[in-house]
Write an enzyme that holds these catalytic residues in place. Structure first.
Site, PDB file in Angstrom:
ATOM      1  N   GLY A 587     -94.242 -89.550 -39.463  1.00  0.00           N
ATOM      2  CA  GLY A 587     -93.848 -89.884 -40.738  1.00  0.00           C
ATOM      3  C   GLY A 587     -94.585 -91.266 -41.071  1.00  0.00           C
ATOM      4  O   GLY A 587     -95.299 -91.979 -40.255  1.00  0.00           O
ATOM      5  N   GLY A 589     -94.429 -94.594 -43.477  1.00  0.00           N
ATOM      6  CA  GLY A 589     -93.677 -95.666 -44.454  1.00  0.00           C
ATOM      7  C   GLY A 589     -94.799 -96.554 -45.123  1.00  0.00           C
ATOM      8  O   GLY A 589     -95.845 -96.606 -44.741  1.00  0.00           O
ATOM      9  N   GLY A 590     -94.379 -97.378 -45.880  1.00  0.00           N
ATOM     10  CA  GLY A 590     -95.011 -98.311 -46.835  1.00  0.00           C
ATOM     11  C   GLY A 590     -95.824 -99.274 -45.694  1.00  0.00           C
ATOM     12  O   GLY A 590     -96.716 -99.907 -45.916  1.00  0.00           O
ATOM     13  N   ASP A 709     -82.378-101.992 -47.026  1.00  0.00           N
ATOM     14  CA  ASP A 709     -83.201-100.832 -47.257  1.00  0.00           C
ATOM     15  C   ASP A 709     -82.739 -99.526 -46.691  1.00  0.00           C
ATOM     16  O   ASP A 709     -83.139 -98.721 -46.279  1.00  0.00           O
ATOM     17  CB  ASP A 709     -84.737-101.023 -46.837  1.00  0.00           C
ATOM     18  CG  ASP A 709     -85.448-100.143 -47.691  1.00  0.00           C
ATOM     19  OD1 ASP A 709     -86.710 -99.778 -47.118  1.00  0.00           O
ATOM     20  OD2 ASP A 709     -85.262 -99.567 -48.494  1.00  0.00           O
TER      21      ASP A 709
END
Ligand SMILES: *[C@@H]1O[C@H](CO)[C@@H](O)[C@H](O)[C@H]1NC(C)=O
Ligand SMILES: *[C@@H]1O[C@H](CO)[C@@H](O)[C@H](O)[C@H]1NC(C)=O
Ligand SMILES: *[C@@H]1O[C@H](CO)[C@@H](O)[C@H](O)[C@H]1NC(C)=O
Ligand SMILES: *[C@@H]1O[C@H](CO)[C@@H](O)[C@H](O)[C@H]1NC(C)=O
Ligand SMILES: *[C@@H]1O[C@H](CO)[C@@H](O)[C@H](O)[C@H]1NC(C)=O
Ligand SMILES: *[C@@H]1O[C@H](CO)[C@@H](O)[C@H](O)[C@H]1NC(C)=O
Length: 905
Positions: A587, A589-590, A709
């Site tokens: 995956g 993510g930022g 988050d």
């Protein structure tokens, strides 16, 4: 009044007297008299003497009755329970009479060898019958009109059984699993025909010495694969059941004479191992769905196979089918010859409207087997259908790999294998559109490890952690390093520990900062165990934040332990992630990309590689100490950081692997990914897991551990579908601009942000409570926090949910339609909705603490009692307690080192 009383007295006296007298002849007289009284003994049998040893068909040894053998004597009446008072009884035969009433218990007759009740009118059979019958070799219960009964567990006590015969005896229930060679090493005849047995033949029959096996005429089902391993069989009657699937290999049944398979639903080609069997005498195949050529058995074999009663391609004995039929059947073999095809494929011409087959000029051009419930593998024989243009196998349960042979098909334009369970490299096709979506392990080289298998089980490993490094030799010599795992059952405790062990070649350091460090890894606690020495090329550390989906933390018995550095060299991480190959991406993510890595023993890890520039400018030392703390934060519901690496611009974090990926995948993407929607109880358990993890974080230190988050893509699931929170604490590692406090830097994701945080940037634990409330709403509604596909006024989940919740009717509509709503569930959903609203209160001080949330959720979850493995009692501390609770409970004796660390927060 007087007279009858006197008479009664006298009669009892007389009875007492006679029994005293006869007891001098045999101690068994009393029992035998009772037997005689209950049975209707015809006058043809002379049972008149006071000594039962003199009765016809009764035998004694040393004045004790050992045999009662009265078959076919027109005996009626019932059988007295006094039978169990004949301790020396060896043989009891009452077959072919008209005895009625229950069969009494024979429990304890340890000398009994043979009991023969067949062809009577007995009404029931006691479940304790076999208790203590340690000499019983034969029992016959056939042809009695028993009330429905199940073969009792007490049968297992009669381990010396040679024959168990109970045809047409009204037996119900599943086929018992205990007729195996260990329980009944002498069993030769198992005759259970014409009862009401259900289910499949148990695998325990494999290896049994049964020679004669009759189970015909009932509702048995499944395949008969187990027959393959019943090598002593001489006679097998399976006819008149619902057996299905292909016939097994018969080559081990070297004494088989009579085989009756008729009137079932067998499919597939009759195996040559049966046709070639030398001993075969009778074989009955009529009324099945057998395919391929009509078998031609040797002369002298009596064959019952009515023409047209199967699905043979031709009626002529032994004549081969059309080549296209052969190919198609070989393809079906790989999927176990499913019944739908056997039902449908008639004759010898596949182009004659066969299910799933289309032709052009007599050539097969498409095979459309989508959603046919197929299990098994993709046959390489598809490559023999050289005209094939379209092959659709989507939506089945196929396993294995895509055979490379398929690339040789010259006309194949489209290959759809989506939504199966395939793995492995996708072969390179030139002009073919290949669809492989929805196969979880496709593109990954190795076979998926069986589900539920934890890394700790995947390799042997010596005890005490002193055992083998499972890395293999060649790798070591090539690269000078081995990544392995050490698995050790700790002492007598049977606990399992795991470590990531690294060997770095001297003088070839990969990461800059640290010099080689020795880390001792203890499974669970230190001291008495042989620790594993690990030399690690030093480095320093890094972090970042944001989503790392599919990251990890594996089974809870992975403990990398306290002490020392968790530095891992970049070369090791390159090696285990196949040089950060695209195939290994889990995956993005930022802040970076997450890769899957696999140690030599198959243990999986997740490696987060930060994008350059997102890393804090903090002093290296400070940074390292932050990471060191994070690696020690352990909680059942927090993903564990196993180690890190700093090398040049590279910053990498290593986590355990969570096989089921993110909650968002299961909540929002389940359809596309071919997953099952989450049941309400699962959602509730997940919510509780997350709440506990967050509660623990908040309890660590008010200021420091606020997640900031929380969202479904930061919640990861294990194979048991228990949840862990990921990415906690990373915010502290993100850049801080000079003197500005971290409060000014907005972390988090839109849709989950508490209003005061979004506006002022002020952070309290209540920011997490808000996000958690949003997650609850998502769990209830199945909708995302921000759903751009919705009309403007419904886009923002919290606003929409509040509106829907005000009204009973609309509230029901807000509930995810995949949740099955019974009254109980609705009540539970309703409570959670209220809690969600509470968590999402506008004012932070109106939101509850996580401990309150945990209380509410656990009281609901308790109703379903989720099983809570208490295996990870690391450091002797209950990880579900908050830190203050744990300290109060005084269970921290072993955890002093850890507390010291934690207090630094
Ligand atoms: C068998 O027993 C039942 C009652 O249990 C009775 O109705 C029936 O007549 C008996 N049959 C025979 C053949 O004795
Ligand atoms: C076999 O029968 C059992 C019990 O009747 C049933 O539960 C099961 O689903 C059946 N299995 C198959 C493969 O039909
Ligand atoms: C059956 O026999 C085969 C071949 O000998 C063996 O591989 C298999 O393990 C056996 N199965 C069982 C259930 O015993
Ligand atoms: C096979 O069947 C024949 C004919 O019914 C019978 O005589 C023979 O005893 C059976 N063989 C076995 C091994 O049961
Ligand atoms: C099997 O077939 C043979 C020959 O047709 C027949 O005599 C026998 O009764 C059949 N057995 C069964 C159990 O159907
Ligand atoms: C695939 O197999 C699993 C488990 O064996 C089953 O739950 C699922 O329904 C199957 N899926 C399909 C499409 O047949």
């Amino acid at each position: 009044m007087e007279k009858p009383h006197f008479l009664g007295c006298f009669l009892s006296f007389l009875f007492l007297f006679t029994s005293l007298v006869s007891s001098q002849t045999s101690p068994d007289s009393s029992a035998m008299e009772k037997l005689k009284a209950s049975l209707k003994i015809p006058s043809s049998l002379d049972w008149s003497d006071s000594d039962p040893c003199k009765w016809t068909h009764v035998g004694c040894e040393n004045q004790r009755v050992t045999r009662i053998q009265i078959p076919s004597q027109n005996v009626g009446g019932t059988l007295s329970p006094a039978i169990k008072d004949l301790p020396q009884l060896k043989i009891f035969e009452v077959m072919n009479n008209q005895i009625s009433g229950p069969i009494p218990s024979f429990a304890g007759l340890s000398q009994l060898e043979e009991a023969n009740f067949h062809n009577n009118n007995f009404s029931s059979f006691p479940s304790v019958f076999f208790t203590g019958l340690s000499s019983l070799s034969r029992i016959y219960l056939d042809y009695n009109s028993f009330e429905p009964w199940e073969i009792p567990d007490s049968t297992k006590e009669a381990t010396t059984l040679i024959t168990f015969s109970a045809n047409k005896a009204n037996i119900k229930g599943m086929f018992p699993g205990f007729f195996d060679s260990i329980t009944f090493p002498s069993l030769q005849e198992l005759h259970l025909a014409m009862n009401n047995l259900e289910g499949e033949l148990p695998v325990g029959l494999a290896g049994s010495g049964i020679q004669s096996f009759w189970v015909n005429g009932q509702s048995l089902n499944g395949t008969i694969e187990v027959v393959r391993n019943m090598s002593s069989l001489a006679e097998v009657w399976l006819h008149g059941n619902r057996f299905s699937g292909p016939l097994p290999d018969f080559s081990m049944l070297t004494g088989l004479r009579n085989l009756s398979l008729r009137d079932n639903q067998f499919t597939g080609v009759v195996p040559t191992s049966l046709i070639d069997l030398k001993t075969l005498h009778i074989v009955n195949l009529t009324n099945n769905e057998l395919q391929g050529p009509t078998p031609k058995f040797a002369d002298g074999v009596i064959v019952d196979v009515t023409p047209g009663s199967n699905r043979f391609c031709l009626d002529d004995l032994g004549v081969a089918c059309d080549e296209r039929v052969n190919v198609l059947l070989s393809i079906l073999e790989a999927v176990g010859y499913p019944e739908i095809f056997a039902d449908n494929w008639k004759g010898n011409d596949p182009c004659d409207n066969w299910l799933g087959i289309s032709c052009a000029q007599g050539n097969i051009v498409s095979v459309l087997f989508a959603k046919k419930g197929l299990t098994g593998t993709i046959s390489s024989n598809f490559a023999k259908l050289t005209s094939l243009k379209i092959l659709d196998l989507s939506g089945n349960n196929l396993t294995g790999t895509i055979p490379t042979e398929l690339t040789t098909l010259p006309k194949l334009a489209r290959l759809d294998v989506s939504n199966n369970r395939l793995y492995g490299k996708i072969p390179t096709f030139r002009q073919t559109t290949v669809l492989t979506d929805g196969n979880r392990d496709i593109g990954k080289e190795r076979a998926p490890t069986p589900e539920g298998r934890s890394p700790g089980q995947s390799s042997g490993g010596g005890s005490g952690g002193g055992g083998s490094l499972s890395g293999n030799g060649e790798k070591r010599s090539n690269t000078g390093m081995v990544v392995g795992s050490v698995i050790g059952a700790v002492g007598g405790l049977g606990l399992v520990g795991l470590g990531v062990c690294l060997y770095a070649r001297k003088g070839k350091r990969n990461c800059r900062v640290q010099s080689p460090t020795t880390v001792v890894i203890h499974p669970h606690h230190s001291g008495d165990q042989d620790g594993v020495k690990i030399t690690v090329a030093g480095s320093s550390v890094t972090g970042g934040s944001e989503t790392f989906s599919h990251m990890s933390s594996g089974p809870s018995d992975v403990h990398l332990v306290e002490a020392g550095s968790m530095v891992i060299s970049i070369q090791v991480l390159k090696e285990v992630t196949n040089n950060f190959s695209e195939e290994n991406v889990l995956g993005r993510g930022g802040f970076g990309t997450v890769y899957k890595g696999e140690l030599h023993d198959g243990t999986k890890i997740a490696v987060k590689r930060m994008e350059s520039g997102v890393v804090s400018e903090k002093g290296l030392a400070e940074f390292k100490s932050e990471i060191a703390v994070l690696t020690k934060v352990r909680h059942r519901h927090l993903v564990t950081l196993l180690g890190y690496c700093l090398d040049g611009n590279e910053r990498l974090l290593v986590y355990e692997y969570m096989p089921q990926g993110t909650l968002s995948r299961h909540l929002f993407n389940w359809k596309v990914e071919g997953l099952k929607p989450l049941e309400w109880t699962r959602r509730l358990t997940i919510a509780l897991d997350v709440a506990r993890g967050v509660e623990y974080l908040h309890g660590l230190a008010q200021q420091s551990f606020i997640h900031r988050d929380l969202k479904p893509s930061n919640i990861l699931l294990g194979d048991d579908m228990r949840a862990k929170v990921a990415d906690f604490g990373l915010v502290r590692l993100a850049p801080v601009d000079g003197k500005q406090s971290i409060e000014t830097r907005l972390a988090g994701t839109f849709g989950y942000l508490a209003p005061e945080y979004a506006v002022t940037g002020r952070v309290t634990t209540k920011v997490d409570v808000f996000s958690f409330g949003v997650i609850l709403m998502e769990l209830i509604s199945g909708r995302k926090a921000l759903d751009e596909t919705q009309p403007e006024e419904s886009m923002h989940l919290v606003t929409w949910f509040r509106r829907m919740y005000t009204n009973k009717d609309t509230f029901r509509k807000a509930i995810d339609e995949t949740i099955e709503l019974c009254e109980e569930t609705l009540a539970s959903v309703s409570t959670v909705s209220e809690l969600a609203g509470h968590c999402c209160a506008r004012e932070p001080q109106q939101r509850p603490d996580m401990s309150h949330v945990v209380n509410v959720l656990s009281s609901l979850a308790e109703l379903w009692k989720p099983s809570e493995p208490d295996s990870d009692d690391i450091y002797g501390i209950d990880l579900d307690l908050t830190l203050p609770q744990a300290l109060k409970s005084g269970k921290h004796s072993k955890g002093t080192a850890m507390w010291t660390t934690l207090h630094r927060l």
